[in-house]
Design a protein around this motif. Structure first.
Motif, PDB file in Angstrom:
ATOM      1  N   THR A  19     -16.044 -41.459 -26.814  1.00  0.00           N
ATOM      2  CA  THR A  19     -15.453 -42.777 -27.082  1.00  0.00           C
ATOM      3  C   THR A  19     -14.253 -42.883 -26.150  1.00  0.00           C
ATOM      4  OG1 THR A  19     -13.839 -42.140 -28.761  1.00  0.00           O
ATOM      5  CG2 THR A  19     -16.076 -42.500 -29.527  1.00  0.00           C
ATOM      6  N   SER A  20     -14.152 -44.004 -25.455  1.00  0.00           N
ATOM      7  CA  SER A  20     -13.112 -44.129 -24.442  1.00  0.00           C
ATOM      8  C   SER A  20     -12.487 -45.521 -24.529  1.00  0.00           C
ATOM      9  CB  SER A  20     -13.764 -43.925 -23.071  1.00  0.00           C
ATOM     10  OG  SER A  20     -12.832 -44.205 -22.069  1.00  0.00           O
ATOM     11  N   ILE A  21     -11.201 -45.546 -24.867  1.00  0.00           N
ATOM     12  CA  ILE A  21     -10.533 -46.843 -25.040  1.00  0.00           C
ATOM     13  C   ILE A  21      -9.304 -46.913 -24.152  1.00  0.00           C
ATOM     14  CG2 ILE A  21      -9.362 -45.949 -27.117  1.00  0.00           C
ATOM     15  CD1 ILE A  21      -9.337 -48.822 -28.178  1.00  0.00           C
ATOM     16  N   GLY A  22      -9.046 -48.085 -23.596  1.00  0.00           N
ATOM     17  CA  GLY A  22      -7.849 -48.285 -22.781  1.00  0.00           C
ATOM     18  C   GLY A  22      -6.696 -48.704 -23.684  1.00  0.00           C
ATOM     19  N   LEU A  23      -5.609 -47.926 -23.636  1.00  0.00           N
ATOM     20  CA  LEU A  23      -4.455 -48.233 -24.496  1.00  0.00           C
ATOM     21  C   LEU A  23      -3.841 -49.582 -24.121  1.00  0.00           C
ATOM     22  CD1 LEU A  23      -2.320 -47.577 -26.612  1.00  0.00           C
ATOM     23  CD2 LEU A  23      -1.311 -45.941 -25.053  1.00  0.00           C
TER      24      LEU A  23
ATOM     25  N   PHE B 175      -5.724 -43.344 -13.000  1.00  0.00           N
ATOM     26  CA  PHE B 175      -5.374 -44.156 -11.824  1.00  0.00           C
ATOM     27  C   PHE B 175      -6.637 -44.634 -11.117  1.00  0.00           C
ATOM     28  CE2 PHE B 175      -2.274 -41.000 -12.820  1.00  0.00           C
ATOM     29  CZ  PHE B 175      -1.056 -41.639 -12.710  1.00  0.00           C
ATOM     30  N   ARG B 176      -6.710 -45.913 -10.838  1.00  0.00           N
ATOM     31  CA  ARG B 176      -7.865 -46.433 -10.091  1.00  0.00           C
ATOM     32  C   ARG B 176      -7.389 -47.473  -9.105  1.00  0.00           C
ATOM     33  NH1 ARG B 176     -12.467 -47.188 -14.890  1.00  0.00           N
ATOM     34  NH2 ARG B 176     -12.222 -45.062 -15.661  1.00  0.00           N
ATOM     35  N   ASN B 177      -7.858 -47.344  -7.884  1.00  0.00           N
ATOM     36  CA  ASN B 177      -7.457 -48.304  -6.857  1.00  0.00           C
ATOM     37  C   ASN B 177      -8.289 -49.578  -7.006  1.00  0.00           C
ATOM     38  OD1 ASN B 177      -6.268 -49.462  -4.713  1.00  0.00           O
ATOM     39  ND2 ASN B 177      -6.987 -47.989  -3.184  1.00  0.00           N
ATOM     40  N   GLU B 178      -8.021 -50.305  -8.067  1.00  0.00           N
ATOM     41  CA  GLU B 178      -8.770 -51.528  -8.363  1.00  0.00           C
ATOM     42  C   GLU B 178      -8.382 -52.583  -7.347  1.00  0.00           C
ATOM     43  OE1 GLU B 178     -10.868 -51.856 -10.921  1.00  0.00           O
ATOM     44  OE2 GLU B 178     -10.243 -50.492 -12.530  1.00  0.00           O
ATOM     45  N   ILE B 179      -9.359 -53.107  -6.645  1.00  0.00           N
ATOM     46  CA  ILE B 179      -9.040 -54.120  -5.642  1.00  0.00           C
ATOM     47  C   ILE B 179      -8.847 -55.471  -6.301  1.00  0.00           C
ATOM     48  CG2 ILE B 179      -9.967 -55.366  -3.644  1.00  0.00           C
ATOM     49  CD1 ILE B 179      -8.962 -52.525  -3.121  1.00  0.00           C
TER      50      ILE B 179
ATOM     51  N   LYS C 230     -14.363 -59.402 -23.320  1.00  0.00           N
ATOM     52  CA  LYS C 230     -14.259 -58.344 -22.303  1.00  0.00           C
ATOM     53  C   LYS C 230     -14.126 -56.980 -22.982  1.00  0.00           C
ATOM     54  CE  LYS C 230     -14.066 -60.638 -18.329  1.00  0.00           C
ATOM     55  NZ  LYS C 230     -14.895 -61.714 -18.534  1.00  0.00           N
ATOM     56  N   GLU C 231     -14.541 -55.951 -22.243  1.00  0.00           N
ATOM     57  CA  GLU C 231     -14.538 -54.577 -22.776  1.00  0.00           C
ATOM     58  C   GLU C 231     -13.136 -54.060 -23.100  1.00  0.00           C
ATOM     59  OE1 GLU C 231     -16.385 -51.762 -20.109  1.00  0.00           O
ATOM     60  OE2 GLU C 231     -15.361 -50.073 -21.047  1.00  0.00           O
ATOM     61  N   VAL C 232     -13.035 -53.464 -24.302  1.00  0.00           N
ATOM     62  CA  VAL C 232     -11.811 -52.762 -24.679  1.00  0.00           C
ATOM     63  C   VAL C 232     -12.110 -51.269 -24.769  1.00  0.00           C
ATOM     64  CG1 VAL C 232     -10.061 -52.485 -26.482  1.00  0.00           C
ATOM     65  CG2 VAL C 232     -11.005 -54.715 -26.012  1.00  0.00           C
ATOM     66  N   GLU C 233     -13.311 -50.970 -25.220  1.00  0.00           N
ATOM     67  CA  GLU C 233     -13.670 -49.576 -25.472  1.00  0.00           C
ATOM     68  C   GLU C 233     -15.138 -49.352 -25.132  1.00  0.00           C
ATOM     69  OE1 GLU C 233     -12.457 -48.160 -29.265  1.00  0.00           O
ATOM     70  OE2 GLU C 233     -13.530 -46.262 -29.007  1.00  0.00           O
TER      71      GLU C 233
ATOM     72  N   MET D 295      -4.841 -56.115 -18.226  1.00  0.00           N
ATOM     73  CA  MET D 295      -6.271 -55.888 -18.470  1.00  0.00           C
ATOM     74  C   MET D 295      -6.847 -54.925 -17.437  1.00  0.00           C
ATOM     75  SD  MET D 295      -8.593 -57.033 -20.471  1.00  0.00           S
ATOM     76  CE  MET D 295     -10.320 -56.600 -20.489  1.00  0.00           C
ATOM     77  N   ARG D 296      -6.489 -55.112 -16.203  1.00  0.00           N
ATOM     78  CA  ARG D 296      -7.028 -54.263 -15.135  1.00  0.00           C
ATOM     79  C   ARG D 296      -5.872 -53.832 -14.247  1.00  0.00           C
ATOM     80  NH1 ARG D 296     -11.848 -53.138 -13.838  1.00  0.00           N
ATOM     81  NH2 ARG D 296     -12.791 -54.809 -15.036  1.00  0.00           N
ATOM     82  N   MET D 297      -5.434 -52.597 -14.435  1.00  0.00           N
ATOM     83  CA  MET D 297      -4.275 -52.113 -13.690  1.00  0.00           C
ATOM     84  C   MET D 297      -4.667 -50.947 -12.800  1.00  0.00           C
ATOM     85  SD  MET D 297      -1.147 -52.309 -16.330  1.00  0.00           S
ATOM     86  CE  MET D 297      -1.760 -51.201 -17.542  1.00  0.00           C
ATOM     87  N   LYS D 298      -3.764 -50.610 -11.892  1.00  0.00           N
ATOM     88  CA  LYS D 298      -4.036 -49.468 -11.004  1.00  0.00           C
ATOM     89  C   LYS D 298      -3.605 -48.176 -11.689  1.00  0.00           C
ATOM     90  CE  LYS D 298      -3.924 -52.348  -7.008  1.00  0.00           C
ATOM     91  NZ  LYS D 298      -4.263 -52.324  -5.625  1.00  0.00           N
TER      92      LYS D 298
END
Ligand code: ATP
Length: 511
Positions: free
Chosen positions: A371-375, A247-251, A329-332, A258-261
């Motif tokens: 290694t860190s990837i966003g599903l 969870f990230r409070n992305e403003i 853009k970054e995926v991993e 692509m960019r979620m909270k």
């Protein structure tokens, strides 16, 4: 179709075909939060499985973990998130909109880069074959000025963020005359740091205590390092893998999933002997790119992006980027994190987090390559890469989701031509036979052409049609999604043929 139109099409396709819905839509939704629908959840599960199988099942020295989302708040103090996991924010006083100051500046740099590209394009036309783009951009005064402006932004951002002097960043925004895209004014507040972690309360007998929703899954792995190492008798080098929500409070949350909270990460921390980390960093950098390519993703759409500015704890870091309709853009991320995390947890918890290496007879805090990837970003990549509009020979267009068959939400659709004369009975028998091994779709309604199109749109690799001949000769028509080829096949051959095409082994063998 322009890139913007392509992206809009993907978003509406997701909604129309049950892949992704805006969260709480009947209440006007919740910004940057999404729900996965009936087809989305299947695809997401399959992507997660591909990652898990390739990480855990295919490596003798990597094991899994499922740690809790809630953690002792001291974890986030030790990890540096309480003090440092923040973005520099600025508000426009007229529109009342909040922006990330670094993003405003980076977008300004993109605009300058566009101007440079246009100048070069114009000059290339003017000079023809003899044109040397590098020489031109190294010597043309206007282009040199543009480049100077880009590096001024880089340097000021770096100094401002590193020294905490956010006034420098505000002054630069003013100097560059950056305006708010909504109000069009330069009426900015000061820049201040805004922490991205969500906090909540936990009630205990001695009152309430504040705790955080995890902003990454990695810390659950670090704090369990010794538990797993000891109970699993793991020998270095070894890895711990975990998937789960973060969870990230992305403003500045935008660009769909692509960019979620609230999003899902798939992370693996690989614990190594100090001094060997660069070898392993290179190994994982290569391995992870290969993993993306094995799914059939076009090589030209993937690239490495080396981090020039390293976090203080990292000694190397690279992103794997994908060419989304809105750019690379970054995926991993692949990061060599030294002994920073384990070292900090050792310091803050007062517990030794060391490993005794029988080969060197030494105790040490292991180094980590992660290694860190966003599903969700991987999900979006699959849509961008595989959702295509095809013009057919008869002039009609069909939308096909040409996802790798192993990942497809449904593997086979079973379609009786008509809803009578014994055809549904045969179809149901086939469904009941195949359902144990494959996710099968059953449909009786509409013309067969319409049913095929719907399966194309959700990526089903095979359609099986039961017709009047099936009653006589126990055979059916098998239709392939990509080629649209149709062939007659005996019912009892179906299982073998589909198994072969959608087998995990086939996919994992490419790694
Ligand atoms: P970015 O620079 O795009 O914000 P990051 O560098 O902060 O990403 P990491 O902290 O390295 O990202 O997280 C690892 C992965 O998690 C990223 O590569 C990305 O795929 C995914 N991720 C990070 N933040 C989000 C988000 N808000 N929504 C969806 N996925 C995310």
């Amino acid at each position: 179709m322009s890139a913007e139109e392509q992206f809009k099409k993907i978003i509406s396709h997701c909604k129309e075909y049950g892949f992704i819905f805006p969260s709480s839509e009947i209440y006007e939704g919740l910004a940057a939060v999404y729900d996965y629908g009936q087809n989305g959840v299947e695809l997401k599960n399959n992507l997660r499985q591909y990652w898990w199988k390739s990480m855990v099942q295919m490596h003798q020295n990597i094991v899994g973990l499922d740690s809790a989302i809630f953690m002792q708040p001291k974890v986030w103090k030790a990890s540096g998130h309480v003090d440092g996991f923040s973005d520099p924010m600025i508000d426009n006083k007229d529109s009342k909109k909040r922006y990330r100051a670094d993003v405003l500046l980076e977008e300004h740099q993109d605009k300058i880069q566009d101007k440079i590209d246009k100048e070069i394009e114009k000059a290339a036309k003017r000079f023809g074959d003899s044109f040397d783009a590098k020489l031109y951009s190294d010597t043309n005064p206007r282009i040199m000025e543009y480049y100077a402006s880009i590096s001024l932004i880089d340097n000021t951002l770096k100094t401002g963020l590193e020294t905490g002097n956010l006034d420098l960043i505000k002054a630069l925004i003013e100097q560059l005359e950056i305006v708010c895209p909504i109000s069009g004014t330069k009426n900015w507040t000061d820049v201040r740091q805004f922490n991205l972690m969500y906090s909540t309360q936990m009630t205990a007998t001695d009152g309430e205590s504040e705790l955080y929703l995890r902003p990454e899954t990695a810390q659950g792995i670090f704090v369990n390092f010794l538990n797993v190492q000891k109970s699993g008798r793991m020998k270095i080098p070894f890895g711990i893998a975990q998937t789960g929500k973060a969870f990230r409070n992305e403003i500045v949350a935008r660009q769909f999933i692509m960019r979620m909270k609230e999003f899902e990460q798939m992370e693996m921390q690989f614990f190594v002997r100090p001094g060997t980390e660069m070898e392993w960093y290179t190994y994982w950098k290569d391995t992870r790119l290969k993993w993306h390519k094995a799914l059939g993703t076009n090589t030209e759409n993937l690239k490495y992006h080396d981090h020039l500015k390293l976090a203080h704890y990292a000694n190397a870091a690279v992103d794997i980027e994908y060419k989304f309709p809105f750019g690379f853009k970054e995926v991993e991320g692949i990061h060599s994190r030294t002994d920073f995390d384990l070292g900090r947890h050792q310091e803050f918890s007062g517990k030794k987090l060391q490993y005794f290496d029988p080969e060197t007879n030494q105790n040490y805090v292991p180094y980590v390559v992660e290694t860190s990837i966003g599903l969700d970003r991987l999900f979006l990549l699959q849509l961008c890469e595989n959702l295509v509009d095809e013009v057919l020979e008869n002039g009609e267009t069909r939308t096909v989701f040409k996802i790798n068959p192993v990942l497809a939400p449904y593997k086979v659709a079973i379609l009786p031509l008509v809803k009578k004369d014994g055809l549904p009975e045969i179809a149901e028998k086939i469904y009941n036979d195949l359902k144990f091994d494959f996710n099968c779709f059953y449909e009786e309604k509409d013309t067969i052409g319409k049913r095929y199109r719907r399966q194309d749109a959700i990526g089903t690799p095979f359609c099986v049609t039961i017709d009047y001949d099936s009653v006589q000769d126990s055979s059916v028509t098998l239709r392939y999604r990509d080629s649209m080829e149709q062939k007659r096949i005996k019912i009892d051959e179906l299982h073998g043929l589909i198994s072969e095409e959608v087998s995990w082994k086939k996919l994992l063998n490419n790694l």
